[in-house]
Design an enzyme around this catalytic site. Structure first.
Site, PDB file in Angstrom:
ATOM      1  N   MET A 137       0.851  -1.186   0.000  1.00 37.03           N
ATOM      2  CA  MET A 137       0.000   0.000   0.000  1.00 37.03           C
ATOM      3  C   MET A 137       0.889   1.239   0.000  1.00 37.03           C
ATOM      4  O   MET A 137       1.724   1.422   0.893  1.00 37.03           O
ATOM      5  CB  MET A 137      -0.911   0.014   1.231  1.00 37.03           C
ATOM      6  N   ASP A 175      -0.179  -0.159  -4.780  1.00 40.09           N
ATOM      7  CA  ASP A 175      -1.575   0.278  -4.753  1.00 40.09           C
ATOM      8  C   ASP A 175      -1.713   1.609  -4.018  1.00 40.09           C
ATOM      9  O   ASP A 175      -1.535   1.671  -2.802  1.00 40.09           O
ATOM     10  CB  ASP A 175      -2.419  -0.806  -4.069  1.00 40.09           C
ATOM     11  N   GLY A 177      -2.147   6.038  -5.343  1.00 40.92           N
ATOM     12  CA  GLY A 177      -1.435   7.224  -5.819  1.00 40.92           C
ATOM     13  C   GLY A 177      -0.512   6.987  -6.999  1.00 40.92           C
ATOM     14  O   GLY A 177       0.410   7.766  -7.231  1.00 40.92           O
TER      15      GLY A 177
END
Ligand code: DX5
Ligand code: ZN
Length: 219
Positions: A137, A175, A177
């Site tokens: 992330m 995952d 931006g």
């Protein structure tokens, strides 16, 4: 191996989901990234099984389901039944991660593990051989449209090192931006799959944006 693009339908138009899935079918997208949020693990609720089932009726590409939910174990077979090809659970939501990964694979899906931005790579050392996909992330999960966290590059390099040292075949997915500003640097660091929500669906021409992003990732 070609680097893959996985547009996230979290940023799609849910009132025109068939149209948007067909756009992805006819684009250079490799996977369709599907974000499930329960309002408990993350401070937002997205959608659940009936909506994924509806997407499956139209989707012709790999359905990459990212579960941001507590207790994912109780829904593994259900997600298989609504069309998941890849099922990713969060490290932070699994007390018995090894068991969860085996259960996902027993259902015939690829098993993914997602790590929040604050979770170090080394927590995966003892399960790395059991994982098909690691989702790093690069924003705090829960919302699309957030800014990329720069510390992610360092984590990609560390994870690539762990994968190479162990002989694991796991792919690295990023995952949150992702844009044309960071795509090339991410694959250079070792990323295999780039998820992009807002960058694709808020673009004037999503199909062309996917094509450009894929070219950039493979340049
Ligand atoms: C965030 C989700 C992401 C999100 C990415 O919690 O897991 O997949 O859809 O959206 P963008 O690309 O807009 O950051
Ligand atoms: Zn996601």
């Amino acid at each position: 191996m070609a680097k893959l693009i996985a547009p996230s339908v979290l940023a799609a138009d849910f009132a025109n989901i068939q149209r948007d899935i067909e756009m992805l079918n006819n684009s250079d997208a490799d996977w369709i990234h599907i974000d499930v949020m329960d309002g408990v693990f993350v401070p937002n609720i997205s959608f659940g099984m009936p909506v994924i089932k509806a997407m499956q009726r139209h989707a012709k590409k790999t359905m990459d389901v990212h579960l941001m939910i507590v207790n994912p174990d109780q829904y593994i077979s259900t997600f298989k039944n609504v069309g998941a090809d890849i099922l990713t659970v969060h490290y932070e939501a699994c007390t018995h991660l090894h068991r969860t990964l085996q259960a996902i694979k027993l259902e015939g899906m690829m098993a993914g593990v997602a790590l929040n931005p604050h979770t170090p790579i080394n927590v995966l050392e003892d399960v790395i051989m059991d994982i098909d996909l690691i989702c790093l992330m690069s924003v705090n999960p829960g919302f699309g449209g957030q800014s990329f966290i720069e510390n992610t590059y360092k984590k990609v390099i560390q994870l690539k090192h762990l994968i190479e040292q162990s002989g694991s075949k796991a792919k690295i997915e990023i995952d949150g931006g992702v844009t044309d500003q960071n795509a090339h640097k991410l694959v250079t660091a070792g990323a295999d799959v780039l998820v992009a929500g807002s960058f694709v669906f808020k673009a004037d021409n999503p199909t062309q944006t996917i094509k450009n992003l894929r070219l950039l990732a493979n340049s």
